[in-house]
Scaffold this active site. Sequence first.
Site, PDB file in Angstrom:
ATOM      1  N   GLU A  30      22.304   4.449  49.591  1.00 56.74           N
ATOM      2  CA  GLU A  30      21.755   4.364  50.952  1.00 56.74           C
ATOM      3  C   GLU A  30      22.745   4.894  51.989  1.00 56.74           C
ATOM      4  O   GLU A  30      23.127   4.197  52.938  1.00 56.74           O
ATOM      5  CB  GLU A  30      21.323   2.934  51.264  1.00 56.74           C
ATOM      6  CG  GLU A  30      20.207   2.469  50.347  1.00 56.74           C
ATOM      7  CD  GLU A  30      19.592   1.121  50.735  1.00 56.74           C
ATOM      8  OE1 GLU A  30      20.286   0.318  51.373  1.00 56.74           O
ATOM      9  OE2 GLU A  30      18.427   0.881  50.386  1.00 56.74           O
ATOM     10  N   GLU A  75      14.999   2.129  43.735  1.00 49.98           N
ATOM     11  CA  GLU A  75      14.891   0.757  44.251  1.00 49.98           C
ATOM     12  C   GLU A  75      13.524   0.565  44.871  1.00 49.98           C
ATOM     13  O   GLU A  75      13.058   1.425  45.629  1.00 49.98           O
ATOM     14  CB  GLU A  75      15.921   0.464  45.344  1.00 49.98           C
ATOM     15  CG  GLU A  75      17.281   0.113  44.871  1.00 49.98           C
ATOM     16  CD  GLU A  75      18.201  -0.326  46.005  1.00 49.98           C
ATOM     17  OE1 GLU A  75      17.754  -1.062  46.904  1.00 49.98           O
ATOM     18  OE2 GLU A  75      19.368   0.093  45.981  1.00 49.98           O
TER      19      GLU A  75
HETATM   20  C1  BG6 Z   1      18.893  -2.069  49.405  1.00 50.10           C
HETATM   21  C2  BG6 Z   1      20.258  -2.156  48.773  1.00 50.10           C
HETATM   22  O1  BG6 Z   1      19.032  -1.890  50.770  1.00 50.10           O
HETATM   23  O2  BG6 Z   1      18.068  -3.170  49.365  1.00 50.10           O
HETATM   24  C3  BG6 Z   1      20.436  -3.298  47.787  1.00 50.10           C
HETATM   25  O3  BG6 Z   1      20.651  -0.954  48.172  1.00 50.10           O
HETATM   26  C4  BG6 Z   1      19.703  -4.525  48.297  1.00 50.10           C
HETATM   27  O4  BG6 Z   1      21.800  -3.494  47.578  1.00 50.10           O
HETATM   28  C5  BG6 Z   1      18.233  -4.198  48.418  1.00 50.10           C
HETATM   29  O5  BG6 Z   1      19.897  -5.668  47.546  1.00 50.10           O
HETATM   30  C6  BG6 Z   1      17.391  -5.381  48.864  1.00 50.10           C
HETATM   31  O6  BG6 Z   1      17.919  -5.918  50.028  1.00 50.10           O
HETATM   32  P1  BG6 Z   1      18.231  -7.464  50.170  1.00 50.10           P
HETATM   33  O7  BG6 Z   1      18.950  -7.581  51.440  1.00 50.10           O
HETATM   34  O8  BG6 Z   1      16.913  -8.128  50.178  1.00 50.10           O
HETATM   35  O9  BG6 Z   1      19.050  -7.829  48.994  1.00 50.10           O
END
Ligand code: BG6
Length: 488
Positions: free
Chosen positions: A191, A386
């Site tokens: 990111e 993701e």
């Molecule tokens: C992304 C990141 O922004 O979202 C992860 O690359 C992160 O590291 C994921 O865990 C989900 O976000 P969060 O804050 O709900 O864990």
Amino acid sequence: MGKSVFPENFLWGGATSANQCEGAWDEDGKGMSVADCSTYKKHVNVADYKGQHSITSQDIEEAMESKDVHKYGKRHGIDFYHRYKEDLDLFQEMGFKTLRVSIPWTRIYPTGMETEPNEAGLRHYEELFTEMKKRGIEPLVTLHHYEMPLYLCNHYDGWYRREVISLFLKFCQTVFKRYKGLVTYWLTFNEIDSVFRHPFTTIGLVEDRYPADKWEEIIYQSVHNQFVASAMATKLLHEIIPGAQMGCMITRTLTYPENCHPKNMLQALKENRKNYFYSDVQVRGEYPKHIKCEWERKGIHVEFGPEDEKMLKAYPVDFVSFSYYMSRVTSFDTANKEMVSGNLTSGIKNPYLETTEWNWQVDPTGLCISLIELYDRYQKPVFVVENGLGSRDRVEEDGSIQDDYRIQYFREHIQAIADAIAEGVDVMGYTPWGCIDMVSMSTCQMSKRYGFIYVDVDDEGNGSYERKRKKSFYWYKKVIASNGADLD
Ligand code: BG6
């Protein structure tokens, strides 16, 4: 059940980051990283990302003094560092073809400054990748996932100082050489576009250390240094491991206009273009002109090394990866409109979408749009590395976890990928985020769960750390076995 549209070699799997799941924050010679400073804040509004992400020099001093693993949630994680074999067995049972993990720089070079790598750290990942291969799971490795050595933040101004590029390349060279034959797929900066949203986590900058009127310039300089490092790491990878592939990684913050008012259309276009800036540089190998125009307008000066432009052009990434959780809505007139924030960006509430408890607007169609747009823009394979639903799960009396809401979320998002493939998009794979519950990046909560596998740990790090298969575990297993044809 219809016919699968997913290619035979589609990389089904899941995604993790070391700092959110490993724990063992000070074991086997590991140095402190930025992640070891993030705190679990019990009484904070979970949708107030600004409140949670601000960090001061004083906070860092306190973190360096403290051995507390309850307050600093990423220090305990889910103990993946010690339990990874058990977890890999579960991933294998689901049929994973790939698993996204990261190698924290601080396990290999604890401060970033050492001339010799830490053998214990190197051995650990060699064993991890070997165990993955034994189970037919292809490693997908992030080189920089919010884990930079704290030493470099304190002594080198994070990514602002150019010297950090060569320190990072030393780390890259070490891991490429050591894991040649074990790892084919790599990602540079997780990111990378988050530099403005949480500069400490992404580029190691602490706002109170710099003059306010130079802050934006300092951030742009730091991300420029990361772009150069990305190009040089790609060059190194291709030299050391012929045939290996490097991907960039952006948060796709798909932005819709509030309506067809031309001013809203223009605003949405500009915001999307701003998000694409980060992949444009790494994929096309040059800065888009609008960024240079912006710098000129604002009087921002970013120092380029004599070879930088040549390097960017010569060594673009091989594929485009991104995280996708939500879409956002923008308007030129936000007065009196309901706002929502999610994944550290905010916008107007979309009346057609539901939001999660953390205010993230769930939008599967947006994933299809993102895939088509990214592929049309770059004509390179795309990879969804993701995507997922953070929610609270309940363990029933019989020990089961009936997470039908998660199944529905994934059903709709996987269908969206299938729809994009049917439109001709070359999608390499899909690695849902937090395939096993882990500590949240933004809130350090454990109760914000994403996994197919439940981990018995609470927000303060207490619990048995026992793993349990959720209902979604069996569902995803079926999806993988049918290569995406059976989503029922
Ligand atoms: C992304 C990141 O922004 O979202 C992860 O690359 C992160 O590291 C994921 O865990 C989900 O976000 P969060 O804050 O709900 O864990």
